[in-house]
Design an enzyme around this catalytic site. Structure first.
Site: not given
Ligand code: MG
Length: 371
Positions: A18, A164, A166, A195, A221, A246, A270, A324
Site C-alpha cells: 500500500h 482515491k 495516493k 490524496d 486531499e 486531513d 478521523k 474510507e
Molecule cells: Mg489522507
C-alpha cells in the site's frame, strides 16, 4: 471501576503493498485495547497508526508503552463509581496529548457503557441517522494498469465505486498523468479523488490541482504540509474542486481554527486524530456550523477501530463525501468471528449492543506480537 486494561499489538500482512507518499506498507500493526470492567463486561478499542511514525505522532509501540505505563494504572486506581464523561475528564487532566491512545481507551469505555445499556454504540453518541455508510477504495499499487484492473474488479463485485489515489511520491507530472489515465479508463460516472499526503509545495499544488480539476477529479486531499493552513486556505479559495483537510485536522481545536479561516471545503474526520469518538462528533458539528462538508476518514484500522468510526459517522447530519472505512479489507487476516458486512458499495453499521462485533480472541492470540 475497572479490573484490567490490556494493550495488544497484532501484525497482519496487507493484501498488497500500500503505497503512500510517506511510506509503503506491507504489514499493518493493529493496536488493540481490551478493558474489563469490575462486573466482567469487556470493551474493546483500537489505536492503530499508518506506517508506524510515518503519518502521525504516535507509533504502535509508543501507544502500548503509554497505555501500559500511564492509562492502565490510572483507570485501575479509580475506586469510586465514575461515569464515562467523568472518567474521560480524569484522563484528560492526568495525561497530555496521546490522542490515538485516548481514542482507544474512550472507545473501550463507550463499548462497555453501550453494552451495559444494551444499545448499539451509535445510540450512546446521540443516535444514528443511517445504518449504512458508502465506502471508497484506495488504489495504491503505484501501477496505472494494475490500479485500473483493481478498480474494475471492485465495481464488478459491488464493493466500491468511488476511488482515491495516493499520489505525491513521484514527480508531479507523472502522478497527474497516472490519475487522469485512471479517470479516463473508468469514465465520468466513477468518482476519483486524490490524496497527496502533504507532498506538494504551494506552486506544485497550483500546477497539479489545476490539471486534476480540468481532468474531472472530485476531491483533493491534504495537498500541502500540515502546518501550512494558509496555503490550504488559498487553494480552497482559488479552485472549484473540493479541497480537503486531513493531517491538518487534529481534533476540535484545529477544526475550529481551520473553520474560522475556511481553510478547506471538506474535513476528513478521523476518530483517532480527533482524540476519540465524542471529539470526532464535535469536529463534525464545527464543520456543519461553518458550512464545511464531511468525509469519514481512516487510520487503516482493523475491524474494531473501523466499526467504532462507523458508529460515530452514522450520527453525522451529512456525510457528503462518504467514508474510507475499508481498513479490514486491506488485511489478509480477520480478528472477528463474523467479518464486517460490506455490501452494495456500503458498510453496514451493526445493531447489536456496544460495537456490535464478536472478537475472535484465539485468532488475536495467534497473531499477537510476542516480544
Ligand atoms: Mg489522507
Amino acid at each position: 471501576m475497572y479490573k484490567s486494561v490490556e494493550t495488544i499489538l497484532v501484525d497482519i500482512p496487507t493484501i498488497r503493498p500500500h503505497k503512500l507518499s510517506v511510506t509503503t506498507m506491507q504489514t499493518q500493526t493493529l493496536v488493540l485495547v481490551k478493558v474489563t470492567a469490575e462486573n466482567g463486561v469487556v470493551g474493546w478499542g483500537e489505536a492503530t497508526t499508518i506506517g508506524g511514525l510515518n503519518y502521525g505522532e504516535e507509533s504502535p509501540e509508543s501507544v502500548k508503552a503509554n497505555i501500559d505505563t500511564y492509562f492502565a494504572p490510572l483507570l485501575l486506581s479509580i475506586k469510586k463509581s465514575l461515569n464515562v464523561a467523568q472518567t474521560l475528564t480524569l484522563i484528560r487532566k492526568s495525561i497530555n496529548g496521546n490522542r490515538f491512545a485516548k481514542c482507544a481507551i474512550q472507545t473501550a469505555l463507550l463499548d462497555i457503557q453501550a453494552k451495559k445499556l444494551n444499545l448499539p454504540l451509535s445510540e450512546v453518541l446521540g443516535g444514528r441517522l443511517r445504518d449504512r455508510l458508502p465506502v471508497l477504495w484506495t488504489l495504491a499499487s503505484g501501477d496505472t494498469d494494475k490500479d485500473i484492473a483493481e478498480a474494475k474488479k471492485m465495481i464488478e463485485l459491488k464493493r466500491h465505486n468511488i476511488f482515491k489515489l495516493k499520489i505525491g511520491s513521484n514527480a508531479l507530472q507523472h502522478d497527474v498523468d497516472h490519475v487522469i489515465a485512471i479517470k479516463k479508463a473508468l469514465g465520468t460516472d466513477i468518482s476519483i479523488r486524490v490524496d497527496v499526503n502533504r507532498a506538494w509545495s504551494e506552486l506544485e499544488c497550483i500546477q497539479g490541482i489545476q490539471q486534476l480539476q480540468d481532468g474531472g477529479i472530485d476531491l483533493i486531499e491534504q495537498p500541502c504540509a500540515i502546518e501550512q493552513t494558509n496555503v490550504l486556505g488559498r487553494l480552497t479559495q482559488r479552485f472549484d474542486v473540493a479541497i480537503m483537510a486531513d493531517e491538518a485536522l487534529t481534533g476540535p481545536d484545529s477544526a475550529y481554527r481551520l473553520a474560522q479561516q475556511h481553510a478547506a471545503d471538506v474535513f476528513a474526520v478521523k476518530v483517532e486524530q480527533s482524540g476519540g469518538l465524542i471529539e470526532a462528533c464535535e469536529v463534525a458539528k464545527i464543520a456543519k456550523l461553518a458550512g464545511i462538508d464531511l468525509y469519514g476518514g481512516t487510520m487503516l484500522e482493523g475491524p474494531i477501530g473501523t466499526i467504532a468510526s462507523a458508529h460515530a459517522f452514522s450520527t453525522f447530519d451529512s456525510l457528503a463525501f462518504g467514508t474510507e472505512l475499508f481498513g479490514p479489507l486491506l488485511l489478509t487476516e480477520d480478528i472477528l468471528k463474523t467479518p464486517l458486512q460490506y455490501e452494495n458499495f456500503e458498510l453496514v453499521v451493526p445493531q447489536a449492543a456496544g460495537l456490535g462485533i464478536e472478537i475472535d480472541e484465539d485468532k488475536i492470540e495467534q497473531l499477537r506480537r510476542k516480544a
